[in-house]
Design a protein around this motif. Sequence first.
Motif, PDB file in Angstrom:
ATOM      1  N   VAL A 145      24.620  38.624-142.754  1.00 40.61           N
ATOM      2  CA  VAL A 145      24.324  40.097-143.349  1.00 40.61           C
ATOM      3  C   VAL A 145      25.142  40.974-142.004  1.00 40.61           C
ATOM      4  N   LEU A 146      25.116  40.541-140.827  1.00 36.44           N
ATOM      5  CA  LEU A 146      25.740  41.574-139.736  1.00 36.44           C
ATOM      6  C   LEU A 146      27.280  41.357-140.076  1.00 36.44           C
ATOM      7  N   GLN A 206      20.445  50.894-133.517  1.00 35.30           N
ATOM      8  CA  GLN A 206      20.566  49.548-133.609  1.00 35.30           C
ATOM      9  C   GLN A 206      21.587  49.240-134.644  1.00 35.30           C
ATOM     10  N   LEU A 207      21.758  49.980-135.827  1.00 31.78           N
ATOM     11  CA  LEU A 207      22.901  49.774-136.737  1.00 31.78           C
ATOM     12  C   LEU A 207      24.346  49.925-136.121  1.00 31.78           C
ATOM     13  N   GLN A 208      24.353  51.051-135.202  1.00 35.09           N
ATOM     14  CA  GLN A 208      25.646  51.039-134.461  1.00 35.09           C
ATOM     15  C   GLN A 208      25.965  49.947-133.635  1.00 35.09           C
ATOM     16  N   LEU A 209      24.945  49.205-132.835  1.00 32.83           N
ATOM     17  CA  LEU A 209      25.434  47.936-132.230  1.00 32.83           C
ATOM     18  C   LEU A 209      25.338  46.769-133.008  1.00 32.83           C
ATOM     19  N   GLN A 214      30.862  42.900-133.299  1.00 36.50           N
ATOM     20  CA  GLN A 214      31.910  42.110-133.498  1.00 36.50           C
ATOM     21  C   GLN A 214      33.070  42.242-132.531  1.00 36.50           C
ATOM     22  N   PHE A 215      33.013  43.145-131.528  1.00 38.79           N
ATOM     23  CA  PHE A 215      33.990  42.998-130.491  1.00 38.79           C
ATOM     24  C   PHE A 215      33.581  42.455-129.068  1.00 38.79           C
ATOM     25  N   ASN A 216      32.502  41.811-129.284  1.00 38.86           N
ATOM     26  CA  ASN A 216      31.959  40.772-128.256  1.00 38.86           C
ATOM     27  C   ASN A 216      32.920  39.435-128.428  1.00 38.86           C
ATOM     28  N   LEU A 217      32.979  39.115-129.638  1.00 35.06           N
ATOM     29  CA  LEU A 217      33.657  37.863-130.096  1.00 35.06           C
ATOM     30  C   LEU A 217      35.042  37.690-129.555  1.00 35.06           C
TER      31      LEU A 217
END
Length: 292
Positions: A145-146, A206-209, A214-217
Amino acid sequence: MIDNKKAVRHRTATVKGRKVFYREAGDPDAPEIVLLHGFPASSHMFRNLIPDLADRYHVVAPDHMGFGFSDAPPVDEFEYSFENLTAHTLALLDQLGLQKFSIYIQDYGAPIGLRIASRNPDRVTALVVQSGNAYLEGFTSFADVLIAYTQNRGENEASARESLTVEKTRWQYTHGVPADRLDRVAPDTWTLDQALMDRPGNKEIQLQLFWDYQFNLPLYSDFQEYFRKHQPPTLITWGKNDEVFSADGARAYTRDLPGAELHLLDSGHFALESHGPEIADLILDFLGRVTA
C-alpha cells in the motif's frame, strides 16, 4: 533506597527552534546508548527498557518530530523527511554532549540511526537492531500500500490512511505475538499512539513520511558499505513473526556483518512488549562485552 540511576527523567530541548521531547536515565558519565523508536510509536515504547539499562548506561530516547510529545507542526510549516528527522536527532545528541554512543534502532529509527552511524562511524560504538530494515529482503506485502502511495498519492491516499486506524495500530502490536504472551502487551501502547495520531493534522504528517520513505531505499547501499567497512558490533533482536519487516531482513544483516549476533524471538513487530526482559538481558550482555 530509591535507585536514582533508574529514575526516568522526562525532558524537552529546543532544537532548531522546535521542542524535542526525550526520556533520559542513568549516570551522564556512563557509556551512552540512544534509543530510536519506530512508527507509529514514540519513546514510550522504551519505558520498561530504559530502567533496565540505566544501571550501567546513560540512556537517551527522543521522540521524533511529529511523534510522541515532540513538536508536531503542520506539514506546510515543517519538512517531514527522514533527512530532516535525522538532522534534528543528531542536533539533539550534539546539544546534549553525546560524542560516542550505541544506537538501538527500530522501524523508522533505522533509517534515522543508520544515517547517523554511516556518516559518523567514529561516534557509534555498537548497533542494536529490532525490526529495522536496511535490506530489501525485509519488505513484505505490508509495504504494498505504501509503495502504491509513493507512485500515485492521489489515487492511493484512502488506502494509505487505513494504515493510520486504531485497528492497524493495534495489529502492529499484537500480530505475531504468541497467545500465552499477549497479556504482556499493554493496551496503553496502541491507545497512546492512536491518540497522538488522531490529533488534528497528524495524519497528514504520517502520510508525508509514508511518501518520503521511498528515499531511504537508495541509501541502503551506503548503510551496507558502512557495515562492510567498519564492522560495527551488532546485536539483532527481531520478532520472527514480524509481518511489517520480515525475519529475512534480520538475516540479511549477517551478509555484511558476519560477526553480528542474531536472535529471532517468538514475537512480532514490537518485540519489546512481549519479550522485554529477554531483550534487556541480551543488550546488557552484548554491550558489556563489545563496549567494555
